[in-house]
Structures are given as structure tokens and as C-alpha cells.
Design a protein around this motif. Structure first.
Motif, short mmCIF file in Angstrom:
data_model
loop_
_atom_site.label_atom_id
_atom_site.label_comp_id
_atom_site.label_asym_id
_atom_site.label_seq_id
_atom_site.Cartn_x
_atom_site.Cartn_y
_atom_site.Cartn_z
N ALA A 236 0.83 -1.21 0.00
CA ALA A 236 0.00 0.00 0.00
C ALA A 236 0.87 1.25 0.00
O ALA A 236 0.57 2.23 -0.70
CB ALA A 236 -0.93 0.00 1.20
N LEU A 237 1.95 1.24 0.79
CA LEU A 237 2.84 2.39 0.84
C LEU A 237 3.49 2.64 -0.51
O LEU A 237 3.59 3.78 -0.97
CB LEU A 237 3.90 2.19 1.92
N GLU A 238 3.93 1.57 -1.17
CA GLU A 238 4.51 1.73 -2.51
C GLU A 238 3.48 2.30 -3.48
O GLU A 238 3.80 3.16 -4.31
CB GLU A 238 5.04 0.39 -3.02
N GLN A 239 2.23 1.82 -3.40
CA GLN A 239 1.19 2.34 -4.29
C GLN A 239 0.96 3.82 -4.07
O GLN A 239 0.80 4.59 -5.02
CB GLN A 239 -0.12 1.56 -4.07
N VAL A 240 0.94 4.24 -2.80
CA VAL A 240 0.79 5.67 -2.48
C VAL A 240 1.91 6.48 -3.13
O VAL A 240 1.68 7.51 -3.78
CB VAL A 240 0.80 5.87 -0.95
N LEU A 241 3.14 6.02 -2.96
CA LEU A 241 4.30 6.75 -3.48
C LEU A 241 4.33 6.75 -5.00
O LEU A 241 4.67 7.77 -5.62
CB LEU A 241 5.58 6.13 -2.91
#
Length: 362
Positions: A236-241
Motif C-alpha cells: 500500500a505504501l509503494e502504491q501511495v508513493l
């Protein structure tokens, strides 16, 4: 036991335990006392703050606040106002309360404007996204039938006419991708959280964005290597970034910025006690990730609505990217904010996350 229950905490203890900043101003408008949250917000100890005027430690923008501070007996309740602390913009709720028994003395409180409305906003958001998510689910079957029919028709068409069938399948695929994003927004069960290496996630996202073809746009890393693991879901964090970096690159690619640049900065926030309310408790969010670009910025009319679904300034945009980013960040118990620095011509997206507790993270 009875005596212990009847003994109440003194006022200083109560004020010291508050999650929002409290400042006591004397008759001259100087800081006479603060609580811990005020020290965190202003980035200075009480010892260094005492004797300074509020204007010396906070840059106020709102004329109402400035006018009321000039009137010792005036009270004020102001919501979502802008102010700067050490050059960084914050949105806060502010109150000014005169102490009638002590002429000229006032109590000023400052609280993160997102904290008070977070629960109500999330409830409204969930309700607004639930119906589209259900509708998206119902659309899937007819879409699959349309796509299958278009493929069958294509086999019977002359080669010169097959592009029409391909147009149908391409549009069906585009709608299917839109539906996938709508369902992500409507999903109520967040991904599992745990200790996550922040910089590994950022570098992976940067590699993905670079591979997508953003030649001519410089992506700069400004990392604090001492930061501990954050409480997050790695995917999820990678998708946000990826979404934030891709949006920044899109804005620069469609502009005439002479030296297009995107920077990703990480730091431990000591100047402001960012927090969110999660399951009835305050969650501190001291880890900050800032994605900055030097492009033209988002249309001013849309800046207060950038995280709402179906709001976009892109001609071919669907307005779901930033709405999904906000949902993913909230699912990680974090917060995200957008700022436009008109003085420097920079657009900032700031993500704030909690430090992972290796024993209790889940």
C-alpha cells in the motif's frame, strides 16, 4: 482507595496532558506558559518560548486572528486557518479566550484542523464510496459479455473494419480498470500493517516510476537514514508513493518548467505534533514523507478538493488516484496533506505515518 479516587488532578496536569497546544499570553501579549503540545508545535522548549510574542514564533496569515490578537479583550474561535511555523505551513483550529479576572491575559489554543473532523469525514467518505463500489461490482458481468461479443464479431469482420471491434474491447478494458479503482476505494477491510522500511519502499516506487518513462525529469532523494521502521503495509505504501510520484511527473511533463524536478524527502517531525484519532486513541505521526515538484501546481479552484473522488485537472483523468492515496494512507493510520508554496513555486504532498512498535504492530 476512596481518597485516591476523590483526589483530582490539578489544572496544570490537565493542561499538560492535552493533545492540542495551549499558550498563556500575558497582558503584553507575550507567552507566559505553555504545555508540551505547544512545545512540539512550535519546535521549541517552554524556556525558549517564555517572554516572546506569539507573532515571533508563529507567522499568522488570517487577518481576523491578527486583528483579534491586537484586542486584549476579544475572543475568537477560528477553524482551518493557515499559519507558518519555521516556514512550514499548517492548517489549524484556533481559539482565543480572554481571562476576565486578569485584564489583558488570554489563553490561545491551536489544534490540527484535521483531527476534529477526521472521524466524521471518514464516515461520509465511506458512505459516498459504498454505492459506487456496489455498482461497480454489478457492472463487471455485462462488461465481460460485451468484451466477449466484440471479440467474436472481430473474427467475422473484414480486416479494414476490425479496428472498430478493437475500439470496443479497449474501451471495455478502460472501464474495467476504472471499476477496479472504484472497488479499491470502497473496500472496508484494510491490509495488515507491520514494521516497514520506509526508504526501501520509496526507492522501489522511484524505480517503477522511472521505468515508466519520465526522461528529462530529475527525481531527487533527500533521506534521513536514521529514521526507524514505520507502521505501514509495504504494498500500500509503494502504491501511495507511485501515485504521488507519477502525478508529479505528469504535471511537469505537461508544463514548460525549465528544470523539472521531483524530490522525495523524509524526516522526523519535531516541530508539530501531528496525530490522528484511531479507535478512540491518539496515534502520533512523527515520520514525514514529502513529495515535491516545481511544476505549475493544481488549479487553485481544486486545491481544497484534491483528495475527493472524481476531482481532477487532467484532461484524461478519472479523479480517483488521490482519493485512493488518501484511503490507503488512512488505512495505515496516517494522514496526507497537500500544500502549494506560491512563494517558491513548489507543490508539496506530505504523508505522516506512525513509528512501528515491533511488538504490537498488526
Amino acid at each position: 482507595m476512596v481518597e485516591a479516587q476523590e483526589k483530582k488532578p490539578d489544572p496544570a496536569t490537565v493542561i499538560g496532558g492535552m493533545v492540542f497546544a495551549v499558550l498563556l499570553l500575558d497582558a503584553e501579549g507575550c507567552i507566559a506558559e505553555t504545555n508540551h503540545a505547544a512545545e512540539m508545535l512550535l519546535g521549541k522548549s517552554e524556556k525558549r518560548l517564555l517572554g516572546q510574542s506569539l507573532a515571533e514564533v508563529v507567522e499568522l496569515i488570517d487577518e481576523r486572528v491578527i486583528d483579534h490578537l491586537a484586542q486584549p479583550d476579544a475572543s475568537l474561535v477560528a477553524r482551518d486557518i493557515r499559519l507558518f511555523v519555521d516556514g512550514q505551513e499548517h492548517r489549524v483550529n484556533l481559539t482565543i479566550s480572554p481571562l476576565t479576572a486578569y485584564p489583558g491575559w488570554r489563553v490561545v489554543t491551536l489544534s490540527d484542523s484535521g483531527r476534529d473532523d477526521a472521524a466524521r469525514e471518514q464516515e461520509g467518505e465511506a458512505a459516498s464510496l459504498g454505492a459506487p463500489a456496489i455498482l461497480a461490482h454489478e457492472i463487471r458481468n455485462p462488461l465481460a459479455a460485451i468484451r466477449g461479443a466484440a471479440q467474436l464479431v472481430a473474427r467475422k469482420l473484414e480486416p479494414a473494419e476490425r479496428h472498430l471491434a478493437r475500439m470496443i474491447t479497449d474501451e471495455v478494458d478502460r472501464i474495467a480498470r476504472l471499476i477496479d479503482r472504484m472497488q479499491q476505494l470502497g473496500r472496508s477491510t484494510p491490509e495488515k500493517l507491520g514494521p516497514t522500511n520506509l526508504h526501501e519502499a520509496i526507492r522501489s516506487a522511484i524505480a517503477t516510476v522511472r521505468a515508466a518513462g519520465n526522461e528529462g525529469i530529475e527525481i531527487v532523494e533527500e533521506f534521513d537514514p536514521s529514521l526507524p521502521p514505520v507502521l505501514a503495509n509495504r504494498d500500500a505504501l509503494e502504491q501511495v508513493l507511485i501515485n504521488l510520484l507519477s502525478n508529479a511527473c505528469d504535471a511537469l511533463r505537461n508544463s514548460d518548467t525549465p528544470e523539472p524536478q521531483v524530490s522525495v524527502r523524509t524526516r522526523f517531525v519535531s516541530g508539530f505534533a501531528f496525530s490522528a484519532v484511531h479507535f478512540g486513541r491518539t496515534v502520533k505521526l512523527p515520520i514525514e514523507i514529502t513529495v515535491t515538484d516545481n511544476g505549475p501546481g493544481i488549479d487553485e479552484a481544486l486545491r481544497d478538493h484534491v483528495f475527493e473522488p472524481f476531482i481532477t485537472s487532467k484532461k484524461s483523468g478519472q479523479g480517483l488516484g488521490l482519493a485512493l492515496v488518501r484511503k490507503l494512507v488512512r488505512d495505515m493510520q496516517g494522514r496526507i496533506a497537500h500544500e502549494r508554496d506560491t512563494r517558491l513555486g513548489l507543490t508539496h504532498f506530505r504523508v505522516h505515518l506512525a513509528v512501528a512498535n515491533r511488538e504490537k504492530s498488526a
